[in-house]
Write a protein that holds these residues in place. Structure first.
Motif, PDB file in Angstrom:
ATOM      1  N   GLY A 105     -15.533  27.840 -16.938  1.00  7.46           N
ATOM      2  CA  GLY A 105     -16.368  28.498 -15.947  1.00  7.46           C
ATOM      3  C   GLY A 105     -15.635  28.681 -14.646  1.00  7.46           C
ATOM      4  O   GLY A 105     -14.401  28.680 -14.598  1.00  7.46           O
ATOM      5  N   ASN A 106     -16.411  28.808 -13.570  1.00  7.36           N
ATOM      6  CA  ASN A 106     -15.770  29.042 -12.277  1.00  7.36           C
ATOM      7  C   ASN A 106     -16.580  28.457 -11.139  1.00  7.36           C
ATOM      8  O   ASN A 106     -17.784  28.207 -11.259  1.00  7.36           O
ATOM      9  CB  ASN A 106     -15.551  30.533 -12.032  1.00  7.36           C
ATOM     10  CG  ASN A 106     -16.820  31.260 -11.575  1.00  7.36           C
ATOM     11  OD1 ASN A 106     -17.628  31.697 -12.388  1.00  7.36           O
ATOM     12  ND2 ASN A 106     -17.008  31.391 -10.263  1.00  7.36           N
ATOM     13  N   THR A 107     -15.897  28.240 -10.031  1.00 11.04           N
ATOM     14  CA  THR A 107     -16.509  27.895  -8.755  1.00 11.04           C
ATOM     15  C   THR A 107     -16.035  28.925  -7.739  1.00 11.04           C
ATOM     16  O   THR A 107     -14.855  29.300  -7.738  1.00 11.04           O
ATOM     17  CB  THR A 107     -16.115  26.484  -8.306  1.00 11.04           C
ATOM     18  OG1 THR A 107     -16.614  25.532  -9.259  1.00 11.04           O
ATOM     19  CG2 THR A 107     -16.695  26.153  -6.936  1.00 11.04           C
ATOM     20  N   ALA A 108     -16.942  29.393  -6.877  1.00  8.18           N
ATOM     21  CA  ALA A 108     -16.606  30.424  -5.896  1.00  8.18           C
ATOM     22  C   ALA A 108     -17.054  30.006  -4.503  1.00  8.18           C
ATOM     23  O   ALA A 108     -18.085  29.336  -4.344  1.00  8.18           O
ATOM     24  CB  ALA A 108     -17.255  31.751  -6.276  1.00  8.18           C
ATOM     25  N   TRP A 109     -16.276  30.403  -3.506  1.00  6.75           N
ATOM     26  CA  TRP A 109     -16.565  30.107  -2.110  1.00  6.75           C
ATOM     27  C   TRP A 109     -16.533  31.402  -1.297  1.00  6.75           C
ATOM     28  O   TRP A 109     -15.702  32.282  -1.554  1.00  6.75           O
ATOM     29  CB  TRP A 109     -15.532  29.161  -1.518  1.00  6.75           C
ATOM     30  CG  TRP A 109     -15.376  27.849  -2.210  1.00  6.75           C
ATOM     31  CD1 TRP A 109     -15.916  26.651  -1.856  1.00  6.75           C
ATOM     32  CD2 TRP A 109     -14.581  27.576  -3.382  1.00  6.75           C
ATOM     33  NE1 TRP A 109     -15.521  25.652  -2.713  1.00  6.75           N
ATOM     34  CE2 TRP A 109     -14.704  26.192  -3.675  1.00  6.75           C
ATOM     35  CE3 TRP A 109     -13.780  28.365  -4.221  1.00  6.75           C
ATOM     36  CZ2 TRP A 109     -14.060  25.591  -4.754  1.00  6.75           C
ATOM     37  CZ3 TRP A 109     -13.149  27.778  -5.295  1.00  6.75           C
ATOM     38  CH2 TRP A 109     -13.288  26.395  -5.553  1.00  6.75           C
ATOM     39  N   VAL A 110     -17.399  31.507  -0.321  1.00  9.61           N
ATOM     40  CA  VAL A 110     -17.369  32.650   0.594  1.00  9.61           C
ATOM     41  C   VAL A 110     -16.216  32.465   1.573  1.00  9.61           C
ATOM     42  O   VAL A 110     -16.055  31.387   2.172  1.00  9.61           O
ATOM     43  CB  VAL A 110     -18.702  32.790   1.357  1.00  9.61           C
ATOM     44  CG1 VAL A 110     -18.611  33.916   2.399  1.00  9.61           C
ATOM     45  CG2 VAL A 110     -19.843  33.066   0.381  1.00  9.61           C
ATOM     46  N   LEU A 111     -15.415  33.495   1.754  1.00 12.73           N
ATOM     47  CA  LEU A 111     -14.304  33.434   2.697  1.00 12.73           C
ATOM     48  C   LEU A 111     -14.823  33.527   4.134  1.00 12.73           C
ATOM     49  O   LEU A 111     -15.778  34.258   4.409  1.00 12.73           O
ATOM     50  CB  LEU A 111     -13.330  34.586   2.439  1.00 12.73           C
ATOM     51  CG  LEU A 111     -12.549  34.544   1.113  1.00 12.73           C
ATOM     52  CD1 LEU A 111     -11.848  35.866   0.887  1.00 12.73           C
ATOM     53  CD2 LEU A 111     -11.549  33.400   1.125  1.00 12.73           C
ATOM     54  N   THR A 112     -14.172  32.809   5.014  1.00 13.96           N
ATOM     55  CA  THR A 112     -14.515  32.919   6.425  1.00 13.96           C
ATOM     56  C   THR A 112     -13.928  34.227   6.973  1.00 13.96           C
ATOM     57  O   THR A 112     -12.991  34.795   6.380  1.00 13.96           O
ATOM     58  CB  THR A 112     -13.945  31.740   7.221  1.00 13.96           C
ATOM     59  OG1 THR A 112     -12.503  31.812   7.181  1.00 13.96           O
ATOM     60  CG2 THR A 112     -14.401  30.420   6.623  1.00 13.96           C
ATOM     61  N   PRO A 113     -14.441  34.713   8.082  1.00  8.77           N
ATOM     62  CA  PRO A 113     -13.872  35.932   8.688  1.00  8.77           C
ATOM     63  C   PRO A 113     -12.369  35.802   8.939  1.00  8.77           C
ATOM     64  O   PRO A 113     -11.615  36.759   8.751  1.00  8.77           O
ATOM     65  CB  PRO A 113     -14.658  36.084   9.989  1.00  8.77           C
ATOM     66  CG  PRO A 113     -15.973  35.426   9.695  1.00  8.77           C
ATOM     67  CD  PRO A 113     -15.642  34.268   8.813  1.00  8.77           C
ATOM     68  N   GLU A 114     -11.924  34.627   9.362  1.00  8.43           N
ATOM     69  CA  GLU A 114     -10.500  34.407   9.611  1.00  8.43           C
ATOM     70  C   GLU A 114      -9.691  34.511   8.317  1.00  8.43           C
ATOM     71  O   GLU A 114      -8.590  35.081   8.304  1.00  8.43           O
ATOM     72  CB  GLU A 114     -10.272  33.036  10.257  1.00  8.43           C
ATOM     73  CG  GLU A 114     -10.822  32.899  11.674  1.00  8.43           C
ATOM     74  CD  GLU A 114     -12.342  32.776  11.701  1.00  8.43           C
ATOM     75  OE1 GLU A 114     -12.929  32.437  10.647  1.00  8.43           O
ATOM     76  OE2 GLU A 114     -12.933  33.013  12.777  1.00  8.43           O
ATOM     77  N   GLU A 115     -10.222  33.932   7.234  1.00  9.17           N
ATOM     78  CA  GLU A 115      -9.523  34.005   5.946  1.00  9.17           C
ATOM     79  C   GLU A 115      -9.446  35.439   5.448  1.00  9.17           C
ATOM     80  O   GLU A 115      -8.428  35.862   4.886  1.00  9.17           O
ATOM     81  CB  GLU A 115     -10.244  33.121   4.920  1.00  9.17           C
ATOM     82  CG  GLU A 115     -10.098  31.633   5.177  1.00  9.17           C
ATOM     83  CD  GLU A 115     -10.960  30.793   4.250  1.00  9.17           C
ATOM     84  OE1 GLU A 115     -10.559  29.668   3.921  1.00  9.17           O
ATOM     85  OE2 GLU A 115     -12.059  31.274   3.849  1.00  9.17           O
ATOM     86  N   ARG A 116     -10.489  36.208   5.669  1.00  9.90           N
ATOM     87  CA  ARG A 116     -10.496  37.602   5.217  1.00  9.90           C
ATOM     88  C   ARG A 116      -9.451  38.419   5.967  1.00  9.90           C
ATOM     89  O   ARG A 116      -8.762  39.265   5.392  1.00  9.90           O
ATOM     90  CB  ARG A 116     -11.887  38.204   5.399  1.00  9.90           C
ATOM     91  CG  ARG A 116     -12.949  37.574   4.514  1.00  9.90           C
ATOM     92  CD  ARG A 116     -14.305  38.215   4.729  1.00  9.90           C
ATOM     93  NE  ARG A 116     -14.303  39.620   4.326  1.00  9.90           N
ATOM     94  CZ  ARG A 116     -15.348  40.431   4.448  1.00  9.90           C
ATOM     95  NH1 ARG A 116     -16.476  39.964   4.980  1.00  9.90           N
ATOM     96  NH2 ARG A 116     -15.269  41.686   4.055  1.00  9.90           N
ATOM     97  N   LYS A 117      -9.332  38.179   7.258  1.00 17.87           N
ATOM     98  CA  LYS A 117      -8.359  38.923   8.059  1.00 17.87           C
ATOM     99  C   LYS A 117      -6.927  38.612   7.632  1.00 17.87           C
ATOM    100  O   LYS A 117      -6.033  39.465   7.746  1.00 17.87           O
ATOM    101  CB  LYS A 117      -8.543  38.582   9.536  1.00 17.87           C
ATOM    102  CG  LYS A 117      -9.818  39.131  10.146  1.00 17.87           C
ATOM    103  CD  LYS A 117      -9.930  38.716  11.612  1.00 17.87           C
ATOM    104  CE  LYS A 117     -11.231  39.227  12.233  1.00 17.87           C
ATOM    105  NZ  LYS A 117     -11.377  38.813  13.659  1.00 17.87           N
TER     106      LYS A 117
END
Length: 280
Positions: free
Chosen positions: A40-52
């Motif tokens: 299976g998988n685990t997922a995390w929402v990226l922070t705005p800083e990580e996205r940039k």
């Protein structure tokens, strides 16, 4: 007995649990020995800083897809993974969406996992190749990559909440328990398997339970932290299976009765037709 001979032993009916190691006795009808896994998988929402910082700023999530043992280590922040599966798994290939560079990711040693970032859900094909001693063919599993929080049907909650709201909910976990069954393994491989019994699952629940759509009632119990597979889940699963079997048996009996009724009606119609033909 030569090391490449197929073993002729039989599983003793000492335990019907898919969560426990198999007990073996010598007999004449062959062996079935299993090893439990989760995928299976685990997922995390990226922070705005990580996205940039990413080359693809449209990516919204970081995720890891994996094949692991079901039991979890103490104080671990991942689902499962207490056992090293390389004693019987040689290689795992994860087929990602074609939009990823090199979508066929092959992992030759533990941890058998792939981490990436992205914005959409898709189906991942997981192919497991066994060690040479097994003499077994590659097996395939399919997993739908889950990025967005689980929601109850009819709850009115959005299937894809805003990123800010999703981030506050914490990581999203989507894991499936399964077991790989080896029929009549070679003696050398049987020796390897029996030398590495799987770690038993904890008896009681101490963490959230892994949610699965087959058991919608577990949604609330799955929230609040890193989920863990337990022996307590075995009992719940057995009860659900018994209920499903009873429902299936009831439906089978109903259809069998209906079929018998229709066959009797057809027989009467045929008799009436034959009688009418004889009278003409």
């Amino acid at each position: 007995m030569a090391s490449n001979d197929r073993v002729r032993v039989k599983v003793c009916p000492l335990s019907f649990s898919v969560f426990h190691p198999v007990f073996i006795c010598f007999a004449t009808q062959g062996v079935e020995i299993h090893r439990p896994i989760i995928y299976g998988n685990t997922a995390w929402v990226l922070t705005p800083e990580e996205r940039k910082a990413l080359p693809h700023p449209d990516h919204t999530h970081r995720w890891t897809v994996a094949v692991r043992s079901p039991a979890s280590e103490d104080d671990s922040d991942i689902v499962g993974g207490a056992d090293d599966l390389s004693y019987f798994i040689k290689r795992v290939t994860f087929k990602l969406h074609d939009t990823y560079p090199n979508p066929n990711r092959t992992v030759d040693k533990p941890p058998f996992e792939v981490s990436e970032t992205g914005w959409g859900e898709f189906e991942i094909t997981i192919r497991i190749m066994f060690v040479q001693e097994a003499g077994e063919k590659t097996i395939t599993f399919y997993h739908h990559l889950k990025l967005h929080p689980w929601t109850a049907v009819g709850s009115g909650e959005p299937e894809i909440p805003p990123l800010e709201a999703a981030a506050k909910m914490g990581p999203v976990h989507s894991w499936q328990y399964d077991e790989i069954v080896f029929h009549d393994p070679y003696q050398s491989f049987l020796n390897i398997l029996t030398a590495h019994p799987p770690t038993e699952l904890r008896k009681n629940k101490r963490r959230p339970v892994p949610f699965h759509t087959a058991n919608p009632g577990s949604l609330e119990a799955s929230r609040g932290g890193v989920p863990e597979f337990t022996q307590e889940m075995e009992k719940d699963e057995a009860e659900r299976l018994d209920a499903a079997k009873a429902k299936l048996a009831h439906e089978y009996n109903r259809l069998e009765s209906l079929l018998s009724e229709k066959e009797n009606e057809l027989k009467k119609v045929k008799e009436e037709i034959e009688k009418a033909l004889q009278e003409t």
